[in-house]
Design an enzyme around this catalytic site. Structure first.
Site, short mmCIF file in Angstrom:
data_model
loop_
_atom_site.label_atom_id
_atom_site.label_comp_id
_atom_site.label_asym_id
_atom_site.label_seq_id
_atom_site.Cartn_x
_atom_site.Cartn_y
_atom_site.Cartn_z
CB SER A 295 -0.87 -0.07 1.25
OG SER A 295 -1.33 1.12 1.33
CE1 TYR B 277 -4.76 -2.19 4.81
CE2 TYR B 277 -3.57 0.05 4.74
CZ TYR B 277 -4.29 -1.19 4.23
OH TYR B 277 -4.45 -1.23 2.76
#
Length: 270
Positions: free
Chosen positions: A130, A143
């Protein structure tokens, strides 16, 4: 001619994973796709059950795919989830779950198939990290950290794999309109006053939703992935809107860290 013939795509029931799986099928690739219960896969994708938070499920999936696809030559580690929560409120089991689902389990799948690819002298691993690895998201610290770890793992493996015939892709998507926010787990402190002005937590959540809803469709990311795989060489690839895909990585490389933090505070309305 597309360089790969058989693929395993994790998290193929929706979002980016579904788009990746369908794009590969369109290239003539035989695709096995996973979901937690092995259902809701798109037409043309062969279903497998996989729960990345369950070690037994991972072993069963590896055994199954080796039996069904002994010539597998492409692994796309896409499946994941997100938790939105102040760090001090983060449940311990939820914290461990983020590490397992987003980092430890994808690495376990790499460990299962990378030696096979290396022995044959061909194959590709795509680890979907990401942009949050370089631009961490407030209240999504676990995350962001796990995705940064997956990206670092991929870049290290690229160096190890050089000359082996195995391609490693560190794929870093930004914001896409996938409904990821709807599936995200949120832990909001119970004592929060609902009548008070929006808290820092509320302001960030609203921005997260706005950014995701305004993002490109997942098919945009799939086109970029297919183009990358056709090049048949290891790379770090950032996908997203123009700012995220082009200017964002440049800023991360050349800007002082305090400037990146200031930018993020503004980006998330803090």
């Amino acid at each position: 001619m597309f360089p790969y013939r058989q693929a395993l795509v994790t998290g193929a029931s929706g979002g980016l994973g579904r788009a990746f799986a369908l794009a590969l099928v369109a290239q003539g690739v035989t695709v096995w796709g996973t979901s937690r219960d092995g259902t809701r896969l798109p037409e043309g994708v062969r279903p497998l059950a996989l729960d990345l938070d369950n070690p037994r499920s991972i072993v069963d999936c590896i055994v199954s795919i080796r039996q069904q696809a002994p010539e597998l030559d492409l692994l796309v580690n896409n499946a994941g989830n997100g938790t939105f929560c102040p760090f001090e409120e983060f449940p311990s089991d939820e914290l461990g779950g983020q590490w397992r689902v987003l980092l430890a389990s994808p690495v376990a799948l790499c460990r299962a198939f990378y030696p096979m690819f290396r022995e044959r002298g061909n194959g590709a691993i795509v680890n979907v990290a990401s942009l949050a690895g370089d631009y961490p998201i407030p209240f999504m610290s676990a995350y962001s950290a796990a995705k940064a770890g997956l990206s670092a793992f991929s870049r290290a493996l690229m160096i190890e794999a050089e000359g082996s015939g195995v391609v490693v892709i560190d794929f870093q998507p930004g914001d896409y309109a996938t409904g990821f926010n709807n599936a995200m787990r949120r832990f909001v402190p119970e004592e929060q006053d609902k009548d008070a002005r929006p808290s820092r937590l509320d302001r960030v959540w609203r921005r997260v939703e706005q950014h995701l809803q305004a993002g490109p469709p997942p098919e945009h990311a799939a086109k970029i992935l297919i183009k990358t795989l056709k090049r048949n060489r290891s790379a770090t690839v950032v996908a997203g809107n123009v700012w995220q895909a082009r200017l964002g990585p440049l800023l991360a490389r050349i800007a002082p860290r305090f400037m990146v933090r200031d930018y993020l505070k503004n980006y998330y309305n803090l």
